[in-house]
Design a protein around this motif. Structure first.
Motif, short mmCIF file in Angstrom:
data_model
loop_
_atom_site.label_atom_id
_atom_site.label_comp_id
_atom_site.label_asym_id
_atom_site.label_seq_id
_atom_site.Cartn_x
_atom_site.Cartn_y
_atom_site.Cartn_z
N VAL A 67 0.82 -1.21 0.00
CA VAL A 67 0.00 0.00 0.00
C VAL A 67 0.86 1.27 0.00
N GLU A 68 1.92 1.26 0.78
CA GLU A 68 2.76 2.46 0.87
C GLU A 68 3.36 2.81 -0.50
N ARG A 69 3.87 1.81 -1.18
CA ARG A 69 4.47 2.04 -2.50
C ARG A 69 3.40 2.45 -3.51
N GLN A 70 2.25 1.80 -3.45
CA GLN A 70 1.16 2.17 -4.36
C GLN A 70 0.72 3.60 -4.13
N ALA A 71 0.67 4.02 -2.89
CA ALA A 71 0.23 5.38 -2.57
C ALA A 71 1.17 6.40 -3.21
N ILE A 72 2.47 6.21 -3.05
CA ILE A 72 3.41 7.17 -3.61
C ILE A 72 3.40 7.09 -5.13
N ASP A 73 3.28 5.89 -5.69
CA ASP A 73 3.21 5.74 -7.15
C ASP A 73 1.99 6.45 -7.71
#
Length: 195
Positions: A67-73
């Motif tokens: 989720v963290e990576r998806q959020a920034i992406d």
């Protein structure tokens, strides 16, 4: 392809370990900061979305989903689109914004806008001010215009599609017989003046 390229070359990342983009920046996209608040809001939105999808099993999948990576992406991709939309001069008028707000079902009762007071109450109950909500809505409308423009620019005429299909898929069959050339040669093969 363009977005992938800029992701690698036009973005400065921040992580708790690096602290490279400042205390309130999650990342910078071509010099424009994405705030930690934006990052946390997007991560929270994704968390809620996945909780609804997976229910109780979400806790087991959360780390794998990233989720963290998806959020920034998501934020980086959105910022890249907004930057391109600005470059193209895409904007949203105040009338377009007002119309969009009035047409959101949660702000309607019996098919009519609920009024400014109720509008503000609904937003407040969701932890947003009218300014925050309208800024986000404006961005969504600009992105929608950008997507429509992009979609309109890739229309291909049916005849072009058919021609390309034929070029790639139609084959010709050719049969021939090889005959020795010396059987048909004459000793004096020079043409006469009349020929």
């Amino acid at each position: 392809v363009v977005i992938t390229f800029v992701l690698f070359f036009g973005v400065t990342w921040w992580s708790p370990e690096s602290g490279s983009s400042g205390p309130d920046a999650a990342a910078k996209v071509n010099g424009n900061p994405l705030t930690m608040r934006q990052y946390h809001d997007e991560a929270r939105r994704l968390d809620e979305q996945y909780r609804r999808m997976f229910g109780e099993k979400y806790a087991d999948f959360r780390k794998q989903i990233g989720v963290e990576r998806q959020a920034i992406d998501n934020l980086v991709q959105q910022e890249l689109v907004l930057q391109d939309a600005r470059r193209l001069g895409l904007t949203v008028s105040s009338d377009e914004l007002t119309s969009a707000v009035y047409n959101i079902p949660v702000f309607q009762r019996d098919g009519r806008f609920v009024g400014r007071q109720m509008y503000m109450q609904i937003l407040a109950s969701n932890g947003q001010s009218p300014e925050q909500f309208e800024a986000g809505l404006e961005q969504s409308l600009v992105i929608s215009k950008w997507q429509q423009l992009l979609g309109a620019s890739v229309l291909v005429a049916r005849s072009d599609v058919e021609t390309e299909f034929r070029r790639r898929h139609e084959k010709a069959s050719l049969e021939y017989i090889a005959l020795p050339l010396d059987r048909f040669e004459k000793e004096d093969a020079a043409p006469a003046d009349a020929e």
